[in-house]
Design an enzyme around this catalytic site. Structure first.
Site, PDB file in Angstrom:
ATOM      1  N   LYS A 121       0.122   8.060  -2.657  1.00  9.70           N
ATOM      2  CA  LYS A 121      -0.376   6.687  -3.277  1.00  9.70           C
ATOM      3  C   LYS A 121      -1.231   6.901  -4.199  1.00  9.70           C
ATOM      4  O   LYS A 121      -1.215   6.429  -5.487  1.00  9.70           O
ATOM      5  CB  LYS A 121      -1.263   5.836  -2.167  1.00  9.70           C
ATOM      6  N   ASP A 139      -0.816   0.482  -1.043  1.00 11.15           N
ATOM      7  CA  ASP A 139      -1.960   0.700  -0.156  1.00 11.15           C
ATOM      8  C   ASP A 139      -2.051  -0.446   0.801  1.00 11.15           C
ATOM      9  O   ASP A 139      -0.868  -0.900   1.039  1.00 11.15           O
ATOM     10  CB  ASP A 139      -3.192   0.645  -1.031  1.00 11.15           C
TER      11      ASP A 139
END
Length: 214
Positions: A121, A139
């Site tokens: 991420k 996320d």
């Protein structure tokens, strides 16, 4: 509505209503954004932004952070979540930038992931925000909104990322991340989503299911 039509509708709506979507983390260099993103894990951007001005002043370059002690870094971030691990990660990240990348934040997600404290991420955030790479960081907000809208049926972050990567055109992917994260942060919240004021209500799969809209 088919999946391609859904993506077109969502893209058109966000393009019109959230044209200037961008990260809410404050930064002035790629290195400082990397610090901020690492600190933002399981912590709000607002709290991170409260601490980063002093951190950026103390460590303007990777070499400065690489030479710092654990205690020095910990003292600056002790009110941020998981300060022990993050202090270690920040110092390790800076040392690897200096030793392996001449102090320059790499542009490729695969190289970014070799840095301590940088997962997929975080790597995708840096690659898309700084280098405009056609990748999407997933996320908790992006994961939730994508599944609620019906953009993805993925059960994992990786599966949702694949669906979003396939659904959004390459040039839109960096902005699509911010569209979804900001929508999840302020409208499609985890608890008590603001469906009544959501401009995507008419195409939202979750809303239709919960309200028996045909």
């Amino acid at each position: 509505m088919g999946i391609k039509e859904l993506y077109r509708h969502v893209t058109a709506w966000f393009s019109e209503n959230m044209e200037s979507a961008e990260t809410e983390l404050h930064y002035d260099t790629p290195f400082h954004l990397l610090i901020a993103v690492i600190l933002s894990a399981q912590c709000t951007d607002k709290r991170v932004n409260m601490h980063t001005p002093l951190i950026f002043k103390r460590f303007p370059e990777p070499k400065d952070l690489a030479a710092a002690s654990f205690e020095e870094v910990y003292d600056l971030i002790k009110s941020i979540s998981f300060p022990n691990n993050k202090a270690k990660h920040l110092i390790g990240m800076a040392r690897k930038l200096v030793s392996d990348f001449s102090g320059i934040v790499p542009s490729e997600p695969e190289l970014l992931e070799t840095l301590p404290g940088v997962g997929r991420k975080t790597a995708n955030v840096i690659a898309s925000v700084i280098y405009d790479k056609p990748v999407i960081a997933v996320d908790t907000h992006v994961f939730r909104v994508s599944r609620r809208l019906g953009l993805s049926d993925g059960e994992t972050v990786e599966a949702v990322e694949r669906d979003l990567t396939s659904g959004f055109a390459p040039e839109l992917r960096p902005k699509a991340h911010h569209w979804l994260i900001l929508h999840g942060r302020y409208v499609c919240t985890a608890r008590k989503p603001k469906c009544a004021s959501c401009g995507l209500q008419s195409v939202c799969r979750e809303y239709k299911l919960n309200n028996l809209v045909l």
